[in-house]
Scaffold this motif. Sequence first.
Motif, short mmCIF file in Angstrom:
data_model
loop_
_atom_site.label_atom_id
_atom_site.label_comp_id
_atom_site.label_asym_id
_atom_site.label_seq_id
_atom_site.Cartn_x
_atom_site.Cartn_y
_atom_site.Cartn_z
N TYR A 238 0.81 -1.22 0.00
CA TYR A 238 0.00 0.00 0.00
C TYR A 238 0.84 1.27 0.00
O TYR A 238 0.36 2.34 -0.40
CB TYR A 238 -0.93 0.01 1.22
N ALA A 291 -5.91 -5.13 1.99
CA ALA A 291 -7.02 -4.20 1.83
C ALA A 291 -7.82 -4.56 0.58
O ALA A 291 -7.29 -4.52 -0.53
CB ALA A 291 -6.51 -2.77 1.74
N GLU A 294 -9.59 -1.44 -2.14
CA GLU A 294 -9.21 -0.12 -1.62
C GLU A 294 -8.11 0.53 -2.46
O GLU A 294 -7.27 -0.16 -3.06
CB GLU A 294 -8.70 -0.25 -0.18
N LYS A 296 -4.69 2.93 -2.56
CA LYS A 296 -3.55 3.07 -1.65
C LYS A 296 -3.69 4.27 -0.73
O LYS A 296 -3.39 4.20 0.47
CB LYS A 296 -2.25 3.17 -2.45
N VAL A 299 -5.98 3.65 2.20
CA VAL A 299 -5.36 2.78 3.21
C VAL A 299 -4.35 3.57 4.04
O VAL A 299 -4.29 3.44 5.26
CB VAL A 299 -4.68 1.57 2.55
N VAL A 314 -2.55 -4.27 -1.23
CA VAL A 314 -3.83 -3.77 -1.73
C VAL A 314 -4.35 -4.67 -2.85
O VAL A 314 -3.64 -4.97 -3.80
CB VAL A 314 -3.72 -2.31 -2.23
N THR A 316 -6.94 -4.03 -5.03
CA THR A 316 -7.82 -2.95 -5.48
C THR A 316 -9.01 -3.44 -6.27
O THR A 316 -10.13 -2.96 -6.11
CB THR A 316 -7.02 -1.93 -6.31
#
Length: 359
Positions: A238, A291, A294, A296, A299, A314, A316
């Motif tokens: 992240y 995450a 999400e 970066k 986070v 992450v 994403t």
Amino acid sequence: MNIDFDRSKIVKEIHIRWADYGASAKGRLIAGKEVKSPLDIPNEESVSVITVGSQVSAISLRIEGDMARVIDYTVIYNDSSLRELNSVNYDFSLPYYNKQEMFKWSENIGDRYLVLLFFGTWCSSCHERLPVVSKLAEKYPYVNFVAVSAGNSGPDVIQEMFDTLEVNLECIVDPEYNVCAQLNVIGVPEIKIFDLDGNLVKEGNLKEPELVEFLDSIDRNERSEVGEPLEDFTLEYYDNEDTYTLSENVGEKNTLLLFFTTWCTVCRLEIPAISEKAHEFTEKTRIIAVAAGEKKEDVKTFFKEKGIDLECLVDTDYKLIKQLGLTAVPQQILLDVKGNVIFNDNKSHEEIFHILGNL
């Protein structure tokens, strides 16, 4: 559900093959304007034979209750040598209530389970069910929840209802009840759940406990099994452009993966709590947060706000989440030194500390 057949021919019989659904049900076949004898649908895979004996313009099947599902059906014409075998067709397209786009069922099958909630703006029970399902959509972000407005309520009416009830769901409209008829929606609220292959796996007037139980079962059925190696993956950190690949990091320590989102209420409590004591277990276990869905920057903001000091990757676009069949957060996967799954579950930080302390 509408029956497909050749309207130029006289239909002799309809043979309907029912799935084993665990309970008996009632139904009826409507041929033209005539309602055929009521159907007693047994609680096991079986076939119902309904005599039509006439040339009609439309044939439809209505199931009373939620405990029956059609596998396929056969249309037999007056000349018994002529017959058609039809599988049930769930495919449809409907417009969104608030944008100039079409929702296509076929394009929403394959990546995630699909939950359709049929409702009416005039239905008091729907006013209770919509907020519940909206909250579940937040809890299970890897399931696709879509509301379907049955009837000709305008976009302003739907928007006012959603605003009043604080509902945050994608919504499509079925003004002529065509999809309701196609999917055998007899009343509202009604929920239809489709799996990754497009099979209708659960339906009915499902209330929260039953719906939650089913959504949790998806997670249990599709997650990696205990004792098996976890599928390999690569994700970015992240806080930099470096990547983490699982297969390159097993062999020295156990690995604990903590799947979370920054907006999940439970995650916002559990991740900081785990971070606070993580250093006590790092000799034997590498603890990595993941995450889900999400960016970066979000986070980074969350970690700074909560004072979290953990490695974090992450995911994403939910690629890893989908790969592992996870449907809810928080979720933890603990791997042994060889990368085999020790547990794959949602545990509290106290339970996690107890397990890590005994490794």
